[in-house]
Write a protein that holds these residues in place. Structure first.
Motif, short mmCIF file in Angstrom:
data_model
loop_
_atom_site.label_atom_id
_atom_site.label_comp_id
_atom_site.label_asym_id
_atom_site.label_seq_id
_atom_site.Cartn_x
_atom_site.Cartn_y
_atom_site.Cartn_z
N THR A 156 8.65 4.17 18.88
CA THR A 156 8.60 5.59 19.28
C THR A 156 9.41 6.52 17.95
OG1 THR A 156 8.48 5.42 21.47
CG2 THR A 156 9.06 7.47 21.00
N SER A 157 10.50 5.72 17.81
CA SER A 157 11.25 6.67 16.66
C SER A 157 10.50 6.78 15.61
CB SER A 157 12.48 5.69 16.30
OG SER A 157 13.67 5.82 17.46
N ALA A 158 9.73 5.79 15.04
CA ALA A 158 8.66 5.79 13.82
C ALA A 158 7.78 6.95 14.19
CB ALA A 158 8.14 4.56 13.68
N ALA A 159 7.42 7.09 15.34
CA ALA A 159 6.35 8.05 15.71
C ALA A 159 6.80 9.40 15.51
CB ALA A 159 5.68 7.85 17.06
N LEU A 160 8.13 9.54 16.06
CA LEU A 160 8.53 10.94 16.10
C LEU A 160 9.07 11.24 14.65
CD1 LEU A 160 11.04 10.56 19.42
CD2 LEU A 160 8.91 11.95 19.15
N LEU A 161 9.55 10.47 13.89
CA LEU A 161 9.91 10.85 12.59
C LEU A 161 8.91 11.09 11.74
CD1 LEU A 161 12.40 8.04 11.82
CD2 LEU A 161 13.00 10.26 11.68
N PHE A 162 7.80 10.47 11.87
CA PHE A 162 6.26 11.11 11.02
C PHE A 162 6.17 12.29 11.59
CE2 PHE A 162 2.08 10.93 10.85
CZ PHE A 162 1.78 10.69 9.49
N ALA A 163 6.10 12.26 12.88
CA ALA A 163 5.47 13.81 13.30
C ALA A 163 6.34 14.90 12.83
CB ALA A 163 5.37 13.80 15.01
N LEU A 164 7.69 14.66 12.86
CA LEU A 164 8.72 15.67 12.40
C LEU A 164 8.47 15.93 11.01
CD1 LEU A 164 11.10 17.37 13.14
CD2 LEU A 164 12.57 15.43 12.55
N GLY A 165 8.09 14.88 10.22
CA GLY A 165 7.79 15.01 8.80
C GLY A 165 6.47 16.13 8.49
N GLN A 166 5.68 15.84 9.48
CA GLN A 166 4.28 16.57 9.28
C GLN A 166 4.52 18.15 9.58
OE1 GLN A 166 1.44 15.07 7.76
NE2 GLN A 166 3.34 13.55 7.58
N ILE A 167 5.54 18.13 10.66
CA ILE A 167 5.96 19.55 11.11
C ILE A 167 6.53 20.37 9.76
CG2 ILE A 167 7.21 20.74 12.76
CD1 ILE A 167 6.76 18.62 14.58
N PHE A 168 7.52 19.55 9.31
CA PHE A 168 8.03 20.14 8.19
C PHE A 168 6.98 20.57 7.10
CE2 PHE A 168 12.24 18.78 9.52
CZ PHE A 168 12.98 19.60 9.08
N ASN A 169 6.20 19.79 6.84
CA ASN A 169 5.22 20.22 5.63
C ASN A 169 4.13 21.14 6.04
OD1 ASN A 169 4.28 19.36 3.21
ND2 ASN A 169 3.11 17.84 3.67
N TYR A 170 3.69 21.04 7.22
CA TYR A 170 2.61 22.00 7.53
C TYR A 170 3.06 23.34 8.09
CZ TYR A 170 -1.04 18.45 6.66
OH TYR A 170 -1.71 17.63 6.24
N VAL A 171 3.94 23.28 9.13
CA VAL A 171 4.56 24.52 9.75
C VAL A 171 5.88 25.13 9.11
CG1 VAL A 171 5.47 25.48 12.01
CG2 VAL A 171 3.79 23.51 11.98
N ILE A 172 6.96 24.31 8.67
CA ILE A 172 8.26 24.84 8.26
C ILE A 172 8.29 25.00 6.80
CG2 ILE A 172 10.75 24.58 8.37
CD1 ILE A 172 10.48 22.95 10.97
N SER A 173 7.34 24.68 6.08
CA SER A 173 7.40 24.48 4.77
C SER A 173 7.39 25.92 4.08
CB SER A 173 6.22 23.69 4.14
OG SER A 173 6.41 23.92 2.66
N SER A 190 0.75 -1.14 -0.07
CA SER A 190 0.07 0.01 0.07
C SER A 190 1.03 1.16 0.18
CB SER A 190 -0.97 0.14 1.23
OG SER A 190 -0.21 0.28 2.33
N PHE A 191 2.00 1.02 0.54
CA PHE A 191 2.85 2.14 0.80
C PHE A 191 3.64 2.34 -0.67
CE2 PHE A 191 6.88 4.46 1.88
CZ PHE A 191 6.56 5.53 2.25
N ILE A 192 3.94 1.55 -1.42
CA ILE A 192 4.56 1.78 -2.78
C ILE A 192 3.35 2.23 -3.51
CG2 ILE A 192 5.12 0.37 -4.70
CD1 ILE A 192 6.55 -1.61 -2.74
N LEU A 211 11.17 11.78 5.66
CA LEU A 211 10.76 11.55 7.06
C LEU A 211 9.86 10.36 7.08
CD1 LEU A 211 11.15 15.11 8.74
CD2 LEU A 211 12.90 13.03 9.12
N THR A 212 8.93 10.26 6.27
CA THR A 212 7.92 9.40 6.29
C THR A 212 8.34 7.95 5.70
OG1 THR A 212 6.09 11.06 5.66
CG2 THR A 212 5.56 8.62 5.21
N LEU A 213 9.43 8.00 4.99
CA LEU A 213 10.32 6.83 4.50
C LEU A 213 10.81 6.30 5.65
CD1 LEU A 213 11.11 4.80 2.62
CD2 LEU A 213 12.85 6.51 1.87
N ALA A 214 11.35 7.23 6.47
CA ALA A 214 12.34 6.71 7.74
C ALA A 214 11.43 6.20 8.54
CB ALA A 214 13.10 7.82 8.08
N ALA A 215 10.28 6.74 8.65
CA ALA A 215 9.15 6.13 9.65
C ALA A 215 8.83 4.77 9.18
CB ALA A 215 7.93 6.92 9.97
N VAL A 216 8.62 4.42 8.11
CA VAL A 216 8.15 3.21 7.38
C VAL A 216 9.19 2.09 7.74
CG1 VAL A 216 7.58 1.62 5.53
CG2 VAL A 216 6.60 4.04 5.88
#
Length: 295
Positions: free
Chosen positions: A228-245, A90-92, A265-270
């Motif tokens: 937890t690393s996966a959760a943090l990586l995903f959350a960081l990706g969302q911060i980059f996309n929605y806040v820092i972009s 599904s991710f592919i 970062l989403t790839l890293a989370a996966v």
């Protein structure tokens, strides 16, 4: 995720590169009435590619996911092996759709809308499949059986078709039900719930279920580092996309924005999710652990 009224996408589309914005713009691309920094990309003979970095990272994500798919196949005795492969598949598909939905690719608008429908549909379907991977660990049904895979696939397909239809109806304006979405503040409650909220709920539920399973059943902490690393990586990706972009876009004169880092970062989370799953399906866990979950 920024300040906005419930169901409104105007601020999101102004500050970020999101697939949903393609169906909220009358030109059916990232250039809507919301303004904001626009990706410049590279010029081609018949147009330009605005988000080359994300396209390349999507290609890498597809290759890495295919490799993990192969590695998963080799773990013959692992609990939830087929279900994990279903998630990776599904991710592919999601990453393939992302190339054409947020890659700012030179495509006819009708084709871009179709890929956007696939992209949004796979976001909710993929997050649901991931949640079902956590449920499989409780062995309510035998993993890898036609019953287990069938229930997961059918339920994910329902979410995919439903979300995809609403996305296509918004973009193609078949029923005119969502025609007001083209106007400021680009309000579409259905897509807001299916694209923004539901996947987030599924991901949080996945984390909670897996945490309970690992801590209470296995009595181990090491897998929680991966989870937890996966959760943090995903959350960081969302911060980059929605806040820092927008700051990245303006700072680089439109060369890149937060979408590139979100993809990375989403790839890293996966990868960390797969590492977590692999770690809790090893054969060297203490035999005293209950057999109600992963072993």
């Amino acid at each position: 995720m920024g300040s906005t009224n419930f169901g409104n996408f105007e601020d999101f589309c102004r500050d970020s590169t999101l697939p949903v914005c393609n169906v909220l713009s009358r030109t059916h691309n990232q250039d809507g009435n919301w303004g904001g920094c626009q990706l410049q990309g590279i010029t081609l003979k018949n147009g330009h590619i605005g988000n080359l970095g994300s396209i390349l990272l999507c290609g890498i994500a597809i290759a890495v996911s295919a490799f993990l798919l192969f590695r998963t196949e080799r773990k013959k005795a692992a609990v939830g092996r087929r279900e994990m492969q279903l998630f990776l598949l599904s991710f592919i598909i999601l990453e393939i759709a992302e190339i054409f939905s947020v890659g700012v690719f030179p495509l006819p608008s009708t084709v871009r809308i179709a890929f956007t429908g696939i992209h949004l549909g796979m976001i909710i379907a993929g997050s649901w499949i991931l949640l079902m991977n956590a449920v499989v660990g409780y062995q309510l049904l035998d993993d890898g059986t036609p019953m287990s895979l069938g229930l997961i696939t059918i339920s994910a397909a329902v979410l995919f078709v439903g979300t995809g239809y609403i996305t296509l109806d918004t973009g193609y304006n078949w029923t005119r039900e969502f025609e007001s979405s083209y106007q400021s503040p680009n309000r579409n409650i259905a897509l807001y719930v299916l694209y923004q909220l539901a996947p987030l709920v599924f991901l949080v539920a996945f984390y909670v279920l897996e945490a309970i399973l690992v801590i209470r059943v296995l009595g181990e902490l090491r897998p929680m580092i991966y989870l937890t690393s996966a959760a943090l990586l995903f959350a960081l990706g969302q911060i980059f996309n929605y806040v820092i972009s927008p700051y990245i876009c303006r700072g680089t004169a439109g060369k890149i924005d937060g979408a590139l880092f979100e993809t990375l970062l989403t790839l890293a989370a996966v990868i960390m999710i797969w590492t977590f799953w692999s770690s809790i399906t090893e054969d060297d866990w203490p035999t005293a652990a209950p057999v109600t979950g992963y072993s």
